[in-house]
Motif scaffolding. Structure first.
Motif, short mmCIF file in Angstrom:
data_model
loop_
_atom_site.label_atom_id
_atom_site.label_comp_id
_atom_site.label_asym_id
_atom_site.label_seq_id
_atom_site.Cartn_x
_atom_site.Cartn_y
_atom_site.Cartn_z
N MET A 213 5.65 -5.87 21.39
CA MET A 213 4.97 -5.31 20.22
C MET A 213 3.59 -5.95 20.08
O MET A 213 3.21 -6.84 20.84
N ARG A 214 2.86 -5.48 19.07
CA ARG A 214 1.54 -6.06 18.81
C ARG A 214 1.25 -6.01 17.31
O ARG A 214 1.42 -4.98 16.66
N ASN A 215 0.88 -7.18 16.80
CA ASN A 215 0.51 -7.29 15.38
C ASN A 215 1.61 -6.79 14.43
O ASN A 215 1.33 -6.09 13.45
N SER A 216 2.84 -7.15 14.73
CA SER A 216 3.94 -6.77 13.84
C SER A 216 3.77 -7.44 12.49
O SER A 216 3.43 -8.64 12.42
N PRO A 217 3.99 -6.74 11.39
CA PRO A 217 3.93 -7.38 10.07
C PRO A 217 4.96 -8.51 10.00
O PRO A 217 6.11 -8.33 10.41
N PRO A 218 4.56 -9.68 9.52
CA PRO A 218 5.50 -10.81 9.44
C PRO A 218 6.78 -10.47 8.69
O PRO A 218 7.85 -10.96 9.04
N ALA A 219 6.67 -9.63 7.66
CA ALA A 219 7.86 -9.26 6.90
C ALA A 219 8.87 -8.50 7.75
O ALA A 219 10.08 -8.63 7.56
N ILE A 220 8.37 -7.71 8.71
CA ILE A 220 9.26 -6.98 9.61
C ILE A 220 9.96 -7.95 10.57
O ILE A 220 11.14 -7.79 10.88
N LEU A 237 2.01 -18.21 11.33
CA LEU A 237 0.90 -17.27 11.49
C LEU A 237 -0.41 -17.96 11.87
O LEU A 237 -1.49 -17.43 11.63
N GLY A 238 -0.33 -19.13 12.47
CA GLY A 238 -1.53 -19.84 12.88
C GLY A 238 -2.38 -20.24 11.69
O GLY A 238 -1.88 -20.79 10.70
N ALA A 239 -3.67 -19.92 11.76
CA ALA A 239 -4.61 -20.32 10.70
C ALA A 239 -4.26 -19.71 9.35
O ALA A 239 -4.64 -20.24 8.30
N GLU A 240 -3.53 -18.60 9.36
CA GLU A 240 -3.17 -17.94 8.10
C GLU A 240 -2.01 -18.62 7.39
O GLU A 240 -1.67 -18.24 6.25
N GLY A 241 -1.37 -19.57 8.04
CA GLY A 241 -0.26 -20.27 7.41
C GLY A 241 1.09 -19.78 7.87
O GLY A 241 1.33 -19.65 9.07
N ALA A 242 1.97 -19.46 6.94
CA ALA A 242 3.32 -19.04 7.31
C ALA A 242 3.93 -18.17 6.21
O ALA A 242 3.70 -18.40 5.02
N LEU A 243 4.67 -17.18 6.63
CA LEU A 243 5.47 -16.38 5.69
C LEU A 243 6.90 -16.92 5.70
O LEU A 243 7.44 -17.23 6.77
N TRP A 244 7.49 -17.06 4.53
CA TRP A 244 8.88 -17.49 4.44
C TRP A 244 9.72 -16.43 3.75
O TRP A 244 9.21 -15.65 2.95
N SER A 245 11.00 -16.38 4.08
CA SER A 245 11.91 -15.40 3.51
C SER A 245 13.30 -15.99 3.42
O SER A 245 13.82 -16.52 4.41
N GLN A 246 13.90 -15.89 2.22
CA GLN A 246 15.23 -16.46 2.00
C GLN A 246 15.86 -15.84 0.76
O GLN A 246 15.19 -15.69 -0.27
N SER A 250 10.57 -13.87 -0.83
CA SER A 250 9.63 -14.19 0.25
C SER A 250 8.31 -14.63 -0.35
O SER A 250 8.02 -14.40 -1.53
N GLY A 251 7.51 -15.27 0.46
CA GLY A 251 6.20 -15.74 0.02
C GLY A 251 5.39 -16.21 1.19
O GLY A 251 5.87 -16.24 2.34
N THR A 252 4.15 -16.58 0.95
CA THR A 252 3.26 -17.06 2.00
C THR A 252 2.71 -18.42 1.63
O THR A 252 2.22 -18.61 0.52
N ALA A 253 2.83 -19.36 2.57
CA ALA A 253 2.22 -20.67 2.41
C ALA A 253 0.91 -20.65 3.18
O ALA A 253 0.91 -20.50 4.41
N GLY A 292 4.59 -28.25 6.83
CA GLY A 292 4.47 -27.80 8.21
C GLY A 292 3.03 -27.42 8.55
O GLY A 292 2.48 -27.81 9.58
N ASN A 293 2.40 -26.65 7.66
CA ASN A 293 1.01 -26.27 7.85
C ASN A 293 0.09 -27.50 7.92
O ASN A 293 -0.84 -27.56 8.73
N LYS A 294 0.35 -28.47 7.07
CA LYS A 294 -0.52 -29.65 6.99
C LYS A 294 -0.49 -30.46 8.29
O LYS A 294 -1.54 -30.86 8.81
N LEU A 295 0.70 -30.69 8.82
CA LEU A 295 0.77 -31.47 10.06
C LEU A 295 0.21 -30.67 11.24
O LEU A 295 -0.52 -31.22 12.07
N ALA A 296 0.51 -29.39 11.32
CA ALA A 296 -0.02 -28.56 12.41
C ALA A 296 -1.55 -28.57 12.40
O ALA A 296 -2.20 -28.66 13.45
N ALA A 297 -2.15 -28.48 11.21
CA ALA A 297 -3.61 -28.49 11.10
C ALA A 297 -4.18 -29.82 11.59
O ALA A 297 -5.27 -29.85 12.19
N ARG A 298 -3.49 -30.90 11.34
CA ARG A 298 -3.96 -32.19 11.81
C ARG A 298 -3.85 -32.30 13.33
O ARG A 298 -4.77 -32.79 14.01
#
Length: 321
Positions: A213-220, A237-246, A250-253, A292-298
């Motif tokens: 696939m290509r550019n699948s929506p994170p929610a999918i 999602l790299g520089a955009e952070g991360a989507l979470w679902s539980q 759902s939400g985006t960090a 997770g985002n904070k350590l990855a960015a470092r």
């Protein structure tokens, strides 16, 4: 944040392969180190939660490279009692080429590494029995991909045993096409791994490559994980952070701003380590993604998979753990 007086830190084990790492340009100066996706996560997790003693489950040889790895892991505060020895085998080897924009190209020599013999080792069943007392076991698609098919079945049956004993299973697909005969073969096996998982920490690009696939929506992507029984899903999602679902929520960090990306090697592994560190302290899913985002960015602001302990301690101080 739960009080350390009332909250017991979790016991976490990680299954996979560590290899000798060469980083730099071919036939130029290359520093010999070691690394591997689950090992990177285990090491960062050990630094973030120093009294956890995360256990690493793998197989090495009885050579000097293998002995040096064990010693380093012990010095980092990792539990190495489940690092099995396979006589006559060596650790795998990989080389990293870094492009000017900070991306990495990987080359591997691992077809007969000691880690491929983990599940057929005479002591592996005893390791699985010990792991039933753990709170969580983490592994990746690479942990599965390096094994012969017969041993893939053994690993999945072992995970089923652990799950029945109440152990949480956390998975990152870390899809690497070169390790699989075909994408359909990878889909089948990684799909079986997801069906065992309570937590999926996946990268959107990997999932797209896996499915063609290509550019699948994170929610999918998250919905697909939930359809296989995964309760807690994070899509990195790299520089955009991360989507979470539980649990239907759902939400985006949001990602952390980075002025200069030096090397993206192990960014996802670092994210997973900080996520699991926060999870072990009882933080909610959004907060786990934040760290997770904070350590990855470092990590991506430095060369190599494993950054200096001083920079990891900086993150540890911010997390107050």
């Amino acid at each position: 944040m739960p009080s350390s007086l009332t909250f017991k830190k979790k016991k976490i084990a990680l299954i996979g392969e560590c290899m000798i790492e060469l980083s730099g340009q071919p036939f130029a100066q290359q520093a010999p180190l070691f690394g591997g996706d689950t090992l990177n996560t285990a090491l960062y997790l050990s630094r973030l939660v120093p009294d956890m003693l995360p256990a690493y489950v793998t197989a090495l040889g009885n050579d000097n490279y293998s002995r040096h790895m064990r010693q380093c892991w012990q010095q980092e505060g990792m539990d190495t009692q489940f690092v099995l020895t396979v006589d006559g085998k060596l650790p795998g080897l990989y080389a990293i080429e870094n492009t000017p924009c900070g991306d990495s190209r990987f080359h591997y020599w691992r077809h007969d590494s000691a880690a491929r013999y983990l599940c057929r080792h005479e002591q592996f069943s005893a390791v699985v029995e010990h792991l039933q007392s753990f709170d969580l076991v983490y592994l990746s698609g690479i942990s599965l991909a390096i094994l012969p098919d017969k041993d893939k079945h053994l690993l999945l049956r072992s995970l089923a045993t652990l799950k029945e004993a109440g152990v949480h299973i956390a998975v990152d697909s870390n899809y690497r096409p070169a390790l699989w005969p075909s994408s359909s073969d990878a889909c089948e096996w990684i799909g079986k791994l997801y069906q065992m998982a309570d937590i999926a920490l996946v990268t959107a690009d990997d999932e797209d490559r896996l499915l063609g696939m290509r550019n699948s929506p994170p929610a999918i992507i998250a919905k697909r994980m939930h359809s296989m029984g995964v309760k807690q899903v994070v899509v990195k999602l790299g520089a955009e952070g991360a989507l979470w679902s539980q649990c239907g929520l759902s939400g985006t960090a949001k990602g952390n701003k980075v002025d200069q990306v030096i090397d993206t090697t192990a960014a996802g592994d670092a994210f997973n380590a900080a996520y699991l560190a926060a999870w072990s302290m009882g933080m909610d899913i959004d907060e786990c993604c934040h760290w997770g985002n904070k350590l990855a960015a470092r990590v991506i602001q430095h060369k190599g998979a494993i950054i200096s302990q001083n920079f990891t301690r900086y993150i540890t101080d911010l997390m107050n753990i």
